[in-house]
Design a protein around this motif. Structure first.
Motif, PDB file in Angstrom:
ATOM      1  N   ARG A  94      12.235  49.998  22.825  1.00  0.00           N
ATOM      2  CA  ARG A  94      12.227  50.479  21.444  1.00  0.00           C
ATOM      3  C   ARG A  94      13.363  51.477  21.184  1.00  0.00           C
ATOM      4  O   ARG A  94      13.986  51.445  20.139  1.00  0.00           O
ATOM      5  CB  ARG A  94      10.870  51.133  21.165  1.00  0.00           C
ATOM      6  N   GLU A  95      13.611  52.362  22.151  1.00  0.00           N
ATOM      7  CA  GLU A  95      14.515  53.478  21.887  1.00  0.00           C
ATOM      8  C   GLU A  95      15.970  53.254  22.319  1.00  0.00           C
ATOM      9  O   GLU A  95      16.877  53.784  21.699  1.00  0.00           O
ATOM     10  CB  GLU A  95      13.980  54.755  22.553  1.00  0.00           C
TER      11      GLU A  95
ATOM     12  N   PRO B   7      18.124  50.687  22.180  1.00  0.00           N
ATOM     13  CA  PRO B   7      19.087  50.117  21.226  1.00  0.00           C
ATOM     14  C   PRO B   7      19.469  51.076  20.099  1.00  0.00           C
ATOM     15  O   PRO B   7      20.561  50.971  19.543  1.00  0.00           O
ATOM     16  CB  PRO B   7      18.377  48.876  20.679  1.00  0.00           C
ATOM     17  N   LYS B   8      18.596  52.036  19.809  1.00  0.00           N
ATOM     18  CA  LYS B   8      18.905  52.997  18.738  1.00  0.00           C
ATOM     19  C   LYS B   8      20.149  53.815  19.070  1.00  0.00           C
ATOM     20  O   LYS B   8      20.852  54.288  18.185  1.00  0.00           O
ATOM     21  CB  LYS B   8      17.725  53.960  18.523  1.00  0.00           C
TER      22      LYS B   8
END
Lengths: 283, 601
Positions: free
Chosen positions: B240-241, B243-244
């Motif tokens: 979830r985090e 690629p940010k």
């Protein structure tokens, strides 16, 4: 801009292969293909596993990763995913690719990374001095002193069934065609597989230049490259090795998908978003 | 009293874990320290019992405590299994729709509340909201600790992705429980006497999240992994985090692909990590040796669980130490670290990356299910004071000659080039090689390269290898632990102090290389040394401690070992210390002990 010649890709290390080994042709074909595509050696990495053919990276002037048995593909995929600007070419043999590393071939095909995979198939474990490999014909070796007990795998059929996005077959006895196939494979956006029939002079008399020459035929001109079933029919024809490009499909690469994931994850984030913002979810 | 221990128990699927989660988040966000423990069966639903214990306190604690002040039980089985964990004088709150009158010896010394939890939940929302009614009841019983609004905020946050209707019904159920406790339940001094002052803003996260966050903060931008309990949360969080911030999370076909992909990414210049548990860690052994041989920085997290083989997938153990240290064939440097709590998961992950980068070695972080899956408070991160190390890059402007990747330097550390760097092309290989990367079996070069690789950590010895001590220096009784058992040991040392025992604890910050000087110094004047581990064979003791005891041959060694899948509490450690000192019996294991020593969650 530098124009690279085939010899610019040659390292100072003399290949350790036996005289007459089919792998010399693959080295020459790849160096020729890289020159045709004018790949900067500093931007290119050749990744391999273990085996005679996996010694390949030592003989070129590019970056190289001679990893462990069967694991060239995941190393290459990790490298390409983390550093997409690098041209990644994976090389290896039939034991490395279809036995110990067979599982990775399936999943590399699923991921469709923009890398090339060249397998030099001599139908034998040669570095360990001649034992049955997954592509061996019925053969008597020191580990099969009475007879072989397993069927052969058909690597090109495997690739087609995994929906590898570029599938070709070449022969060490035809460097001109091989260079062309490798050039096309590297140019293909996606996971490109080149199966090379590559005789071993030392440990396998079931695959010789003469015996292969008798069986090869070029892929028919009217063959539809996007027809996977037609490709399979060619590949399943008993007694004939069709050489050339057998299947080709344009579809998003792993890199394209990873970029899409990044774009989706960042869609609603402020421009100056950083790790510091990620910490906020824990307060 | 400035702490409160609550246990919620029921059948898997009844919302035990989610109510525990909400409770702990609300407490942390209200400004208290929180330590949690959750136990759940492998099956997500079914007949398995699960429990969630949390300890809310004014000061930092290392464990979830032993006996609880409040036990909420959703059914008879939950009562039966958990009542022994309730303090004498503690409060047992049962769902009277499920549980009948409780009588018998085990219920004599406790205060019982029969509340129709199911009926209340059905009246205001649905039967599913029983867990919200329960936390409402507890919140009502401890209303002197002002957390009500925070509870509601956290319920909203938890169910944010659901419809407004679902969120409202959960809030209503919570309110109904709160109201019931306020109006119908008599408050006892045992709870009234609890008071806590807030201790400032903190973060709250699980050990697995702390490792994932630590990786991100350390600069990790590539993660490859394969799902495995109890490590999967690391992968999920990073999926979830990462690629940010431009990173990549790659799900692989197995752990061999996971670790080799991470090596490939690191070779390509990106800090990379993979995380797994025992079975996956076994599969990674060969590739860890590749990272050692080709000198590529790599971080491998092993969130240990009960083994061997598939073992106890959801239960914690510390039985991979030997494999972490000795597991890869051949010899070569690697570093093994173990976090002692959730905060330490964050710190040691950053250390792991720093050491991997600095020494170009694989670093193995030995976490476990106990610390990986429990939530605790973590100090706010001061980004300005964080030390982040990056690998020594080949600099062509300073070294324009032929690039010698594995140059035999004094420190053993050789500048590393990355694909894309002009003039840096080299071949990374798992074969023995010359300084110029060519395969060799020349005896002199072989000897030189073995020594070069090991030299990296010889220089490291003076830079980061250490242990921490706790307790008085003049103690004659020593206690040694590593990783997640350390919390219970430190609290046991405090308990022992209250009983008049002088004990000093030591826990290594690096398990490999071993903090030999620290250990020797610690052992020098001890008479009794107790080693506490979650395994059967006392791996730390046999692997490390005995090796260091060249000075003091008169030490009596004792082992406190637990390998039944449950987690040592400080009380259990203290009880065994007490027995050891009284009887000097050489070995205390738990599973084969009499029933009174079995503490099952």
């Amino acid at each position: 801009m530098t124009e690279y010649k085939p010899n610019d890709y040659k390292s100072a290390v003399k290949p350790s292969w036996c005289p007459g080994c089919g792998d010399y042709s693959v080295l020459n074909a790849l160096m020729g293909a890289m020159a045709d595509l004018n790949l900067n050696p500093a931007d290119t990495t050749i990744v391999s596993g273990i085996g005679c053919s996996s010694r390949f990276p030592f003989f070129t002037s590019t970056y190289g990763f001679h990893s462990i048995h069967g694991r060239a593909l995941p190393v290459a995929i990790g490298l390409k995913s983390a550093n997409p600007k690098i041209n990644v070419i994976t090389v290896g043999g039939d034991g490395d690719g279809f036995s110990i590393g067979g599982n990775h071939f399936i999943h590399a095909s699923r991921k469709n990374p923009n890398i090339t995979y060249i397998v030099m198939d001599n139908e034998i474990y040669a570095l360990t001095k001649g034992q049955n490999s997954p592509t061996s014909h019925e053969i008597v070796t020191k580990v099969s002193p009475y007879m072989s007990v397993e069927e052969r795998v058909n690597p090109v059929m495997m690739a087609l069934s995994f929906n590898t996005s570029f599938v070709a077959r070449g022969f060490s006895g035809d460097v001109v065609q091989l260079k062309d196939l490798i050039t096309q494979a590297i140019s293909h956006r996606g996971f490109s597989f080149v199966h090379v029939l590559s005789p071993c002079m030392q440990y396998n008399d079931k695959i010789t230049y003469d015996s292969v020459k008798e069986k090869i035929r070029p892929v028919p001109e009217n063959h539809n490259l996007s027809d996977r079933i037609a490709g399979m029919q060619l590949v399943l024809e008993v007694g004939t090795y069709y050489t050339g490009v057998i299947y080709k499909q344009e579809r998003p690469t792993l890199g394209d998908k990873l970029n899409e994931v990044k774009a989706k994850s960042q869609a609603n984030l402020p421009v100056d978003f950083s790790v510091r913002d990620i910490v906020k979810q824990f307060s | 009293m400035n702490e409160l221990i609550v246990r919620i128990a029921g059948t898997a699927g009844q919302g035990v874990i989610s109510s525990g989660d909400i409770f702990s988040l609300a407490a942390a966000r209200s400004g208290y320290y929180v330590t949690t423990y959750r136990s759940f069966p492998s099956e997500i639903r079914g007949e398995g019992q699960c429990a969630f214990q949390l300890r809310i306190s004014q000061e930092k604690t290392y464990t979830v405590g032993h006996f609880s002040d409040v036990l909420v039980a959703f059914n008879q089985k939950a009562v039966d299994v958990n009542v022994k964990h309730l303090k004498s004088g503690g409060i047992l709150l049962v769902d009277s729709d499920e549980v009948g009158e409780l009588s018998g010896e085990s219920f004599m010394e406790i205060i019982k509340y029969y509340v129709p939890i199911t009926t209340i939940a059905k009246d205001v929302a649905s039967v599913k909201a029983k867990n919200m009614v329960s936390i409402g009841l507890i919140a009502g019983l401890i209303s002197q600790i002002p957390m009500k609004e925070q509870f509601k905020n956290d319920i909203r946050r938890r169910y944010a992705k659901y419809s407004e209707e679902i969120i409202d019904s959960n809030i209503k159920a919570f309110e109904a429980g709160y109201e019931y406790a306020s109006s119908k339940l008599e408050r006892h001094d045992n709870l009234n006497n609890i008071s806590m002052s807030k201790s400032g803003e903190k973060l709250i996260m699980s050990g697995n999240e702390a490792i994932a966050l630590g990786a991100l903060v350390a600069g990790c931008r590539f993660y490859s992994g394969y799902p495995i309990t109890p490590a999967t949360e690391i992968m999920e969080w990073l999926a979830r985090e990462l690629p940010k911030v431009g990173g990549v999370m790659l799900q692989c076909e197995d752990e061999i692909a996971s670790v080799t992909a991470a090596i490939g990414a690191s070779y390509g210049g990106t800090k990379a990590m993979t995380a797994t548990s025992g079975p996956g860690f076994s599969l990674m052994s060969e590739a860890i040796g590749l990272a050692t041989m080709s000198e590529i920085p790599l971080v491998v997290v092993d969130v240990q669980r009960g083994g061997p083989s598939t073992g106890l997938p959801t239960k914690s153990e510390q039985s991979d130490l030997n494999m972490a240290i000795y597991g890869t064939h051949g010899e070569g440097p690697k570093i093994v670290l173990a976090p002692m709590d959730v905060q330490d998961c964050f710190i040691q992950t950053i250390n792991a990356f720093n050491y991997a980068e600095q020494y170009q070695v694989p670093v193995i972080l030995l976490s476990d299910a106990a610390v990986g899956q429990r939530r605790e408070c973590v100090d706010l991160i001061n980004f300005d004071s964080l030390k982040i190390v990056n690998r020594l890059k080949h600099d062509r402007t300073k070294d324009a000659g032929l690039y010698v990747r594995y140059r035999n330097t004094k420190s053993g550390i050789s500048p590393i080039a990355t694909p894309g760097d002009e003039g840096g092309a080299y071949v990374a290989t798992g074969l023995e090689h010359t300084e110029l990367c060519n395969p060799t079996s020349d005896p002199e070069i072989r000897k030189m390269m073995v020594e070069k690789r090991f030299r990296k950590l010889e220089t490291a010895t003076h830079e980061f290898i250490s242990a921490k001590k706790y307790g008085p220096d003049d103690a004659k009784i020593g206690i040694i632990s590593w990783g997640s058992t350390t919390g219970a040991v430190l609290e046991a040392v405090d308990m022992a102090k209250d009983s008049g025992y002088k004990i000093q604890a030591l826990y290594p910050r690096t398990l490999y290389p071993l903090p030999q000087e620290w250990l020797q110094d610690f052992l020098a004047d001890k008479e009794i040394v107790i080693v506490v581990e979650h395994n059967y064979t006392a791996q730390l003791l046999h692997t490390l401690v005995y090796r260091c005891n060249s000075i003091n041959k008169d030490i009596k060694f004792f082992e406190i070992l637990k390998y039944d899948g449950s987690i040592l509490s400080a009380r259990e450690v203290y009880d065994r210390i007490d027995k050891i000192i009284r009887q000097q019996s050489l070995r205390y294991t738990f599973s084969n002990d009499t029933t009174e020593h079995q503490y099952k969650f």
